[in-house]
Motif scaffolding. Structure first.
Motif, PDB file in Angstrom:
ATOM      1  N   PRO A  73      42.505  35.262  59.253  1.00 29.53           N
ATOM      2  CA  PRO A  73      44.026  34.817  59.207  1.00 29.53           C
ATOM      3  C   PRO A  73      44.213  34.136  57.900  1.00 29.53           C
ATOM      4  N   GLY A  74      45.992  34.507  57.397  1.00 28.15           N
ATOM      5  CA  GLY A  74      46.360  33.650  57.057  1.00 28.15           C
ATOM      6  C   GLY A  74      46.197  33.955  54.933  1.00 28.15           C
ATOM      7  N   ARG A  75      45.374  35.287  55.650  1.00 26.36           N
ATOM      8  CA  ARG A  75      45.066  35.875  53.977  1.00 26.36           C
ATOM      9  C   ARG A  75      44.969  37.934  54.795  1.00 26.36           C
ATOM     10  N   SER A  76      46.111  38.422  54.574  1.00 29.89           N
ATOM     11  CA  SER A  76      46.537  39.225  55.591  1.00 29.89           C
ATOM     12  C   SER A  76      46.503  40.626  54.088  1.00 29.89           C
ATOM     13  N   ALA A  77      47.549  39.991  52.918  1.00 34.73           N
ATOM     14  CA  ALA A  77      47.833  40.827  51.614  1.00 34.73           C
ATOM     15  C   ALA A  77      46.232  40.850  50.721  1.00 34.73           C
ATOM     16  N   TYR A  78      45.829  39.845  50.762  1.00 29.95           N
ATOM     17  CA  TYR A  78      44.850  40.042  50.074  1.00 29.95           C
ATOM     18  C   TYR A  78      43.087  40.377  50.612  1.00 29.95           C
ATOM     19  N   CYS A  79      43.820  40.641  51.688  1.00 29.79           N
ATOM     20  CA  CYS A  79      42.540  41.383  52.011  1.00 29.79           C
ATOM     21  C   CYS A  79      42.511  42.768  52.260  1.00 29.79           C
ATOM     22  N   ALA A  80      44.036  42.564  52.498  1.00 29.60           N
ATOM     23  CA  ALA A  80      44.546  44.425  52.799  1.00 29.60           C
ATOM     24  C   ALA A  80      44.411  45.254  51.114  1.00 29.60           C
ATOM     25  N   ALA A  81      44.603  44.330  49.887  1.00 26.42           N
ATOM     26  CA  ALA A  81      44.553  44.889  48.409  1.00 26.42           C
ATOM     27  C   ALA A  81      42.880  44.718  48.146  1.00 26.42           C
ATOM     28  N   GLU A  82      42.157  44.054  48.626  1.00 28.40           N
ATOM     29  CA  GLU A  82      40.309  43.475  48.733  1.00 28.40           C
ATOM     30  C   GLU A  82      39.936  45.091  49.090  1.00 28.40           C
ATOM     31  N   HIS A  83      40.310  45.592  50.467  1.00 31.47           N
ATOM     32  CA  HIS A  83      40.397  47.099  51.305  1.00 31.47           C
ATOM     33  C   HIS A  83      40.122  48.500  50.042  1.00 31.47           C
ATOM     34  N   ALA A  84      42.063  48.213  49.831  1.00 24.62           N
ATOM     35  CA  ALA A  84      41.924  49.386  49.060  1.00 24.62           C
ATOM     36  C   ALA A  84      41.180  49.460  47.553  1.00 24.62           C
ATOM     37  N   ILE A  85      41.112  47.847  47.285  1.00 25.47           N
ATOM     38  CA  ILE A  85      40.014  48.232  46.163  1.00 25.47           C
ATOM     39  C   ILE A  85      38.747  48.504  46.148  1.00 25.47           C
ATOM     40  N   ARG A  86      37.517  48.114  46.581  1.00 23.95           N
ATOM     41  CA  ARG A  86      36.830  48.951  47.423  1.00 23.95           C
ATOM     42  C   ARG A  86      37.056  50.488  47.727  1.00 23.95           C
ATOM     43  N   GLY A  87      37.957  50.986  48.964  1.00 19.47           N
ATOM     44  CA  GLY A  87      38.116  52.578  48.591  1.00 19.47           C
ATOM     45  C   GLY A  87      38.432  53.390  47.648  1.00 19.47           C
ATOM     46  N   MET A  88      39.271  52.531  46.841  1.00 23.34           N
ATOM     47  CA  MET A  88      39.340  53.502  45.379  1.00 23.34           C
ATOM     48  C   MET A  88      38.128  52.919  44.326  1.00 23.34           C
ATOM     49  N   THR A  89      37.448  52.723  44.182  1.00 23.63           N
ATOM     50  CA  THR A  89      36.308  52.202  43.701  1.00 23.63           C
ATOM     51  C   THR A  89      34.899  53.310  44.000  1.00 23.63           C
ATOM     52  N   GLU A  90      35.146  53.441  45.402  1.00 23.65           N
ATOM     53  CA  GLU A  90      34.007  54.549  46.265  1.00 23.65           C
ATOM     54  C   GLU A  90      34.442  55.763  45.970  1.00 23.65           C
ATOM     55  N   SER A  91      35.807  56.391  45.748  1.00 22.87           N
ATOM     56  CA  SER A  91      36.242  57.178  45.638  1.00 22.87           C
ATOM     57  C   SER A  91      36.408  57.878  43.921  1.00 22.87           C
ATOM     58  N   ILE A  92      36.742  56.625  43.225  1.00 24.43           N
ATOM     59  CA  ILE A  92      36.214  57.340  41.406  1.00 24.43           C
ATOM     60  C   ILE A  92      34.623  57.452  41.229  1.00 24.43           C
ATOM     61  N   ARG A  93      33.621  56.666  41.740  1.00 22.56           N
ATOM     62  CA  ARG A  93      32.778  56.658  41.210  1.00 22.56           C
ATOM     63  C   ARG A  93      31.812  58.254  42.171  1.00 22.56           C
ATOM     64  N   SER A  94      32.588  58.697  43.428  1.00 22.50           N
ATOM     65  CA  SER A  94      31.711  60.196  43.493  1.00 22.50           C
ATOM     66  C   SER A  94      32.990  60.854  43.027  1.00 22.50           C
ATOM     67  N   GLU A  95      33.639  60.441  42.783  1.00 24.19           N
ATOM     68  CA  GLU A  95      35.067  61.584  41.294  1.00 24.19           C
ATOM     69  C   GLU A  95      33.290  61.673  40.147  1.00 24.19           C
ATOM     70  N   LEU A  96      33.246  60.245  39.690  1.00 27.13           N
ATOM     71  CA  LEU A  96      32.227  60.106  38.153  1.00 27.13           C
ATOM     72  C   LEU A  96      30.619  60.600  38.601  1.00 27.13           C
ATOM     73  N   ARG A  97      30.180  60.672  39.982  1.00 30.93           N
ATOM     74  CA  ARG A  97      29.255  61.859  40.446  1.00 30.93           C
ATOM     75  C   ARG A  97      28.921  63.148  40.300  1.00 30.93           C
TER      76      ARG A  97
END
Length: 280
Positions: A161-185
């Protein structure tokens, strides 16, 4: 098992003389990380929106034994990040390590947050990490070497609760990083990208007074040892609680704060408990 991020441990000078970029370097974990890199003898480029705090952080880098230069930049603006990176490479040389430390948060429930505040928090956190990663990859890929470290968060896995903006951004960072890692691999790239899952940034009772230093130790360790995809907790607070108390007795905020810090910095269950007992 030894703790993966022992407090104050040296990394055998692995980063001495290397060019390391730290975004969000004006305060909190970013500032502590810059100072920690100074102890390694690194050439630290501090990226932040400016102000007295980041200037002081650069002085702290020098006092610790490294070299720090400030590059005033809005990390949510791709062009500014790209320009800053070009200046860094002109001033200091090729960038070896890029550490993204998102440093923006909106403390409000979703329906209470002004749209402009929500937009700024998500942009500075997610786009700041995205543009830093993109610019770093564009520079590192032709050289065939380089490391990117994301300062992740436990809130990339859970909303609160109370952290929707930060949580949304952190979820996005996690997904982006996993995608980038798969592309590098997929491209068989030698570049490394790793994440350190840190405790949720909070000014409340869950945040320890030495959170910034412990987080800085973890990020520098990851920069020196980027082989793992993520340095994270393999235990949960409830499990640590049961083992500390034997299922009995009260558990103070101090104990919980220590447990979260030890667990979220990636210690195994046994190591986390041993660390907590040593600090009690």
């Amino acid at each position: 098992m030894e703790e993966p991020f022992p407090r104050g441990s040296e990394q055998n000078g692995r980063l001495a003389g290397q060019v390391v970029v730290v975004t969000g370097a004006g305060g909190g974990v970013g500032r502590a990380t810059a100072a920690r890199l100074g102890r390694e003898g690194a050439l630290v480029a501090l990226i932040a929106r400016g102000g007295a705090e980041v200037s002081t952080a650069a002085v702290e880098v020098g006092a610790a034994g490294g070299s720090g230069i400030v590059y005033e930049t809005d990390v949510a603006d791709y062009e500014q990040v790209s320009t800053a990176a070009e200046r860094i490479e002109t001033d200091l040389g090729p960038i070896d390590v890029w550490i993204n430390v998102p440093d923006a948060a909106a403390f409000a429930r979703f329906t209470d947050a002004p749209p402009q505040e929500f937009r700024r928090a998500t942009a500075a956190t997610f786009l700041g990490c995205a543009w830093g990663t993109r610019v770093a990859l564009d520079l590192m890929r032709p050289r065939g070497r380089g490391t990117i470290v994301q300062a992740g968060s436990a809130l990339a896995y859970r909303g609160v609760p109370g952290r929707s903006a930060y949580c949304a951004a952190e979820h996005a960072i996690r997904g982006m990083t996993e995608s980038i890692r798969s592309e590098l691999r997929e491209a068989d790239s030698p570049l490394k990208i790793t994440t350190v899952r840190l405790p949720a940034p909070d000014a409340g009772p869950f945040k320890s007074r030495d959170h910034g230093q412990e987080a800085a130790d973890a990020l520098v360790f990851a920069a020196c040892h980027p082989e793992r995809e993520e340095y994270r907790a393999d235990t949960v607070t409830a499990l640590i609680t049961r083992r500390l108390t034997g299922g009995r007795g009260p558990w103070s905020w101090t104990d919980r704060r220590r447990a979260l810090t030890a667990a979220a910095l990636g210690a195994g269950t046994g190591a986390a408990i041993a660390a907590l007992r040593r600090r009690t």
